[in-house]
Design an enzyme around this catalytic site. Structure first.
Site, short mmCIF file in Angstrom:
data_model
loop_
_atom_site.label_atom_id
_atom_site.label_comp_id
_atom_site.label_asym_id
_atom_site.label_seq_id
_atom_site.Cartn_x
_atom_site.Cartn_y
_atom_site.Cartn_z
N TYR A 177 -1.67 -0.73 11.06
CA TYR A 177 -1.82 -1.33 9.73
C TYR A 177 -0.65 -0.98 8.83
CZ TYR A 177 -3.14 -1.37 4.81
OH TYR A 177 -3.13 -1.52 3.45
N THR B 178 0.82 -1.21 0.00
CA THR B 178 0.00 0.00 0.00
C THR B 178 0.86 1.26 0.00
OG1 THR B 178 -1.55 1.27 1.39
CG2 THR B 178 -0.09 -0.23 2.52
N ASP B 179 0.31 2.34 -0.50
CA ASP B 179 1.02 3.62 -0.43
C ASP B 179 1.06 4.17 0.99
OD1 ASP B 179 -1.67 4.26 -0.24
OD2 ASP B 179 -1.67 5.74 -1.83
N GLU B 180 0.27 3.59 1.90
CA GLU B 180 0.24 4.09 3.27
C GLU B 180 1.55 3.85 4.03
OE1 GLU B 180 -3.38 3.59 5.53
OE2 GLU B 180 -4.46 3.00 3.73
N LYS C 283 2.50 -3.34 7.32
CA LYS C 283 2.71 -3.49 5.87
C LYS C 283 4.10 -3.01 5.49
CE LYS C 283 0.56 -4.69 2.94
NZ LYS C 283 0.47 -6.05 2.33
#
Length: 342
Positions: A158, A122-124, A162
């Site tokens: 989260y 993810t870009d997060e 990741k």
């Protein structure tokens, strides 16, 4: 590739990838490994040919099971993840178990059997970017975007787990020669997305006679991409990507949450202000934006679903036409949000 394993293939993004492979690559057999937690759903794979799509219910952190199925595969495409920020703030442990221990288990098996591995992230992991209105010279340019060189700066359990899983894969490539690529994608939307997520929650609220809910003032910006474009990008990276490289996936779809919720209301025949503000999420990232030029220039990928309004119309239609898919979960989802004033 004749046989691939898709972890998390009964979830939202994973199941869309399975459909993409089955529909576009008729010589490929897919084995789905999914724990079928609340976010996984057998119905997401309904109608796919049994001779080409097999579902194995199990945990990606189960080393014995993973070893058994990976040894006969050509590639593993790893979508499985605990991915809901609000849930990670309430109970981080499942995120550590699945995102870290699960990824470790998979890459060890792929290392053992020399199996190609693609890690979906993810870009997060990069944290967030300033809102455009906060940038010097606002209006003169698009502002900063994430690239594969952006330092990691995760802000939730989260995104931090990741980020950790990304780093595990990178280390296994360097230390053990794992044949792996990575991708970090912006926010997906489309069919089969769990109704706890922002877009389907608002759509199903309206269909249920409930006012849509907007975190805070709705200034937070996400870079939206249709899940079909995400699927085609992952396949491109799996088949053309350079081992050890990270490719960012995005379709230049930046919209703030207020704009999205007002567009959903308009498309569903409601007044654009027929929503209510609720408590903001703790540590809510301000803005995500993807620079996908590496993927486009080096591998020749281009997104097909670039009209966000049209993509949103199709998504609304899917939830309207498949109400039996989500209605059984609606009351529980809204009750969970209500506990946090959301």
């Amino acid at each position: 590739m004749q046989h691939i394993i898709v972890t998390g293939g009964a979830g939202f993004i994973g199941s869309n990838f399975v459909h993409y492979v089955i529909n576009h690559h008729p010589d490929v057999k897919v084995t789905v490994l999914d724990k079928l937690t609340y976010a996984g759903n057998r119905a997401n794979l309904a109608g796919l040919p049994e001779n080409r799509c097999e579902l194995i219910v199990g945990d990606i952190a189960d080393a014995e099971l993973v070893d058994k199925i990976v040894k006969d595969a050509d590639a593993v495409v790893h979508y499985a993840a605990e991915s809901h920020n609000d849930n990670s703030l309430k109970d981080p442990y499942p995120f550590v178990h699945t995102n870290l221990i699960g990824t470790y288990t998979l890459i060890e098996a792929c290392r053992k059997y020399d199996v190609r591995f693609h890690h979906v992230s993810t870009d997060e992991v990069y944290g967030d970017l300033p809102l455009r209105e906060d940038l010097p010279g606002h209006g003169e340019g698009e502002g900063e975007k994430f690239t594969d060189k952006t330092p990691y700066n995760p802000s939730s359990p989260y995104s931090s787990t990741k980020a950790g899983s990304d780093l595990l894969v990178k280390a296994w490539v360097r230390s053990f020669g794992l044949k792996a690529t990575l991708s970090n994608c912006s926010n997906n939307y489309g069919p089969y997305q769990h109704i706890e997520k922002f877009i389907p929650r608002q759509i199903t609220n309206i269909l249920s006679g409930i006012k849509p809910k907007l975190y805070g003032q709705g200034k937070n910006v996400r870079d939206w991409i249709h899940t079909e474009d995400h699927s085609s990008a992952v396949w491109t990276i799996l088949t053309k990507g350079k081992i050890g490289e990270t490719y960012l996936i995005g379709a230049d779809g930046e919209e703030d949450n207020k704009t999205v919720i007002e567009l959903i209301l308009e498309l569903m025949g409601q007044p654009k202000d027929a929503y209510e503000h609720v408590n903001d999420r703790a540590g809510h990232d301000l803005r995500y934006a993807i620079d996908a030029s590496k993927l486009r220039d080096e591998l020749g990928w281009t997104p097909q679903f670039t009209d966000f309004r049209a993509g949103l119309e199709d998504t609304i239609s899917w939830y309207r036409e498949n109400q039996e898919w989500w209605q059984g979960q609606k009351e529980e989802v809204e009750a969970n949000y209500a506990k946090n004033g959301q």
